[in-house]
Design a protein around this motif. Sequence first.
Motif, short mmCIF file in Angstrom:
data_model
loop_
_atom_site.label_atom_id
_atom_site.label_comp_id
_atom_site.label_asym_id
_atom_site.label_seq_id
_atom_site.Cartn_x
_atom_site.Cartn_y
_atom_site.Cartn_z
N PHE A 345 0.71 -1.31 0.10
CA PHE A 345 0.01 0.20 0.20
C PHE A 345 0.80 1.28 -0.02
CE2 PHE A 345 -2.39 3.27 2.21
CZ PHE A 345 -3.71 3.38 1.32
N LEU A 346 2.12 1.25 0.74
CA LEU A 346 2.84 2.49 0.61
C LEU A 346 3.49 2.73 -0.76
CD1 LEU A 346 4.91 2.04 3.98
CD2 LEU A 346 3.08 3.63 3.44
N HIS A 347 3.72 1.49 -1.37
CA HIS A 347 4.13 1.84 -2.90
C HIS A 347 3.21 2.44 -3.76
CE1 HIS A 347 6.64 -0.28 -6.45
NE2 HIS A 347 6.32 0.85 -6.48
N LEU A 348 1.96 1.80 -3.44
CA LEU A 348 0.76 2.55 -4.07
C LEU A 348 0.73 4.09 -4.02
CD1 LEU A 348 -1.75 2.44 -5.88
CD2 LEU A 348 -2.93 1.87 -4.00
N MET A 349 0.81 4.38 -2.48
CA MET A 349 0.70 5.98 -2.26
C MET A 349 1.92 6.55 -2.83
SD MET A 349 -2.40 6.02 -0.97
CE MET A 349 -2.30 7.53 -0.41
N THR A 350 2.83 6.11 -2.79
CA THR A 350 4.19 6.74 -3.41
C THR A 350 3.99 6.94 -4.81
OG1 THR A 350 5.73 5.69 -1.74
CG2 THR A 350 6.61 6.56 -3.58
N ASN A 351 3.39 6.00 -5.55
CA ASN A 351 3.07 6.00 -7.06
C ASN A 351 2.34 7.20 -7.38
OD1 ASN A 351 5.39 4.36 -7.21
ND2 ASN A 351 3.89 2.64 -8.05
N VAL A 352 1.07 7.19 -6.44
CA VAL A 352 0.06 8.12 -6.80
C VAL A 352 0.54 9.50 -6.57
CG1 VAL A 352 -2.18 8.88 -5.90
CG2 VAL A 352 -1.88 6.45 -6.37
N CYS A 353 1.29 9.68 -5.56
CA CYS A 353 1.70 10.88 -5.35
C CYS A 353 2.75 11.60 -6.37
CB CYS A 353 2.50 11.27 -3.76
SG CYS A 353 1.56 10.79 -2.53
N ALA A 354 3.58 10.55 -6.70
CA ALA A 354 4.20 10.95 -8.00
C ALA A 354 3.73 11.25 -9.36
CB ALA A 354 5.36 9.75 -8.06
N ILE A 355 2.55 10.48 -9.63
CA ILE A 355 1.69 10.84 -10.78
C ILE A 355 1.09 12.15 -10.55
CG2 ILE A 355 -0.70 10.09 -11.75
CD1 ILE A 355 0.17 7.23 -10.99
N VAL A 356 0.57 12.49 -9.38
CA VAL A 356 -0.01 13.78 -9.20
C VAL A 356 0.97 15.03 -9.27
CG1 VAL A 356 -1.64 15.24 -7.54
CG2 VAL A 356 -1.95 12.86 -7.74
N GLY A 357 1.97 14.84 -8.66
CA GLY A 357 3.10 15.95 -8.30
C GLY A 357 3.41 16.07 -9.81
N GLY A 358 3.91 14.97 -10.44
CA GLY A 358 4.77 14.93 -11.68
C GLY A 358 3.83 15.43 -12.87
N THR A 359 2.66 14.98 -12.78
CA THR A 359 1.73 15.68 -14.07
C THR A 359 1.46 17.00 -13.77
OG1 THR A 359 0.64 13.43 -13.87
CG2 THR A 359 -0.46 15.23 -15.21
N PHE A 360 1.05 17.51 -12.47
CA PHE A 360 1.05 18.78 -12.35
C PHE A 360 1.96 19.68 -12.77
CE2 PHE A 360 -3.07 18.56 -9.80
CZ PHE A 360 -3.78 19.65 -10.22
N THR A 361 3.40 19.35 -12.43
CA THR A 361 4.47 20.00 -12.75
C THR A 361 4.77 20.10 -14.12
OG1 THR A 361 5.63 19.26 -10.78
CG2 THR A 361 6.92 19.94 -12.44
N VAL A 362 4.45 18.94 -14.83
CA VAL A 362 4.66 18.89 -16.35
C VAL A 362 3.72 19.84 -17.02
CG1 VAL A 362 4.66 17.63 -18.25
CG2 VAL A 362 5.85 16.68 -16.33
N ALA A 363 2.46 19.61 -16.38
CA ALA A 363 1.35 20.52 -17.12
C ALA A 363 1.53 21.92 -16.89
CB ALA A 363 -0.01 20.00 -16.54
N GLY A 364 2.05 22.26 -15.66
CA GLY A 364 2.36 23.63 -15.37
C GLY A 364 3.32 24.39 -16.28
N ILE A 365 4.58 23.29 -16.76
CA ILE A 365 5.62 23.85 -17.60
C ILE A 365 5.04 24.03 -19.09
CG2 ILE A 365 7.90 23.34 -18.53
CD1 ILE A 365 8.49 21.67 -15.93
N VAL A 366 4.07 22.97 -19.32
CA VAL A 366 3.54 23.24 -20.70
C VAL A 366 2.64 24.44 -20.83
CG1 VAL A 366 1.94 22.05 -22.26
CG2 VAL A 366 3.61 20.75 -21.11
N ASP A 367 1.82 24.72 -19.90
CA ASP A 367 1.15 26.01 -19.95
C ASP A 367 1.89 27.16 -20.03
OD1 ASP A 367 -1.65 27.13 -19.64
OD2 ASP A 367 -0.97 27.62 -17.47
N SER A 368 3.13 27.11 -19.00
CA SER A 368 3.65 28.51 -19.04
C SER A 368 4.36 28.79 -20.33
CB SER A 368 4.93 28.27 -18.06
OG SER A 368 5.74 29.37 -17.95
N PHE A 369 4.74 27.47 -20.93
CA PHE A 369 5.15 27.81 -22.55
C PHE A 369 4.17 28.29 -23.47
CE2 PHE A 369 9.03 25.22 -21.22
CZ PHE A 369 9.91 25.78 -22.03
N VAL A 370 2.90 27.60 -23.42
CA VAL A 370 1.99 28.10 -24.14
C VAL A 370 1.63 29.59 -23.72
CG1 VAL A 370 -0.57 27.63 -24.74
CG2 VAL A 370 1.02 25.89 -24.53
N TYR A 371 1.34 29.96 -22.64
CA TYR A 371 1.12 31.07 -22.39
C TYR A 371 1.98 32.36 -22.68
CZ TYR A 371 -0.15 35.36 -19.25
OH TYR A 371 -0.44 36.63 -18.68
#
Length: 381
Positions: A345-371
Amino acid sequence: MQNFISQKLRDLDAYPKINEDFYNRTFSGGVVTVISAVIMFFLFLFELNSYLHTVTETTLLVDTSRGGNLRINFDVTFPEVPCTILSIDAEDISGERHFDIRHDIVKTRVDAHGNVVDTRRDGIGAPKIAKPLQKHGGRLEHNETYCGSCYGAETSDDQCCNSCEEVRDAYSKNGWALTNMDLIDQCEREGFFQKVHEEKGEGCNINGFLEVNKVAGAFHFIPGKTFHLSEFHVSDLFAIQTDNYNISHRINKLAFGDYFPGVVNPLNGVQFLQETASGSYQYFLKVVPTIYTDARKRSIQSNQFSVTEHFKNAEPGRFRTIPGVFFFYDLSPVKVNFTEKHMSFLHLMTNVCAIVGGTFTVAGIVDSFVYHGRKAMKKTL
């Protein structure tokens, strides 16, 4: 003191807040947010699926186990061989031999269309015979105990053969062929040849299991009863058979050991149709010891096997080939371990946090470039 601690905690704030007056929401930012949310959702489902399901790891080890038994489960159908004359033998390289095995074997008579005619467990009892021939040559009297003759195959003076099967066993132990079975009183009274005649045109399904030593060996299905002569196996029906036996067969099941998830037995469902007059069909098996351990740490000791096949024709002018189906097996020195593993379960939570944080970070960088890209283009124009 309280104000001092509060100030220090404010200084440690890694998420400084921005006044809403400085927010600038854009259409492109909304599109990037929706896309990132969809990506996070599917990545979360993938991780959840991985958490709910187990993965199987495979390792190879040298098999250091010694001794023990090997269980062979089988279910074979012979469309052209009657149950009365079908027998199974087994032997191994240690010198242990078992002829006409009857324990834990069930024979089912089938007609030409595969329909069941009769089912019986092999080796249980023999038909009762009235006033049989005694060992001394006379018929059984009312006050006498029956003791039939073994017709020269006795190993001791007090040995009795009270059924056709016991006479055949006695001959087999001496390495003799029982050629004139119509002259054996027990066989005549039990109607051995009558049963063979009644089952003419029928087939037989034979199923059950063998417990053999865990060493290389062989087992085979043949029409007739085998006896051992020097280095050869000879069937006692050879001298009385008038037709060649058709050993066409279908292997419904053949397994070494218990079932475990993912096992593939390559001979299950295999069918052979004999086209030549006579011969023997041979299977050469390489058995690989296998241990399957599930996620709850429960282990199943079993085996897998690979196979090669060969059909041997009966060649005129040479020592006659015994018709039958022969299985020769050898044990691999390598053992396979299948181990089921479950994501923690700890491995699952670690991967979920990595998915949320990583996706938001990459999406923010993409949005910044577009803007900023759009602003730069407007400025240039």
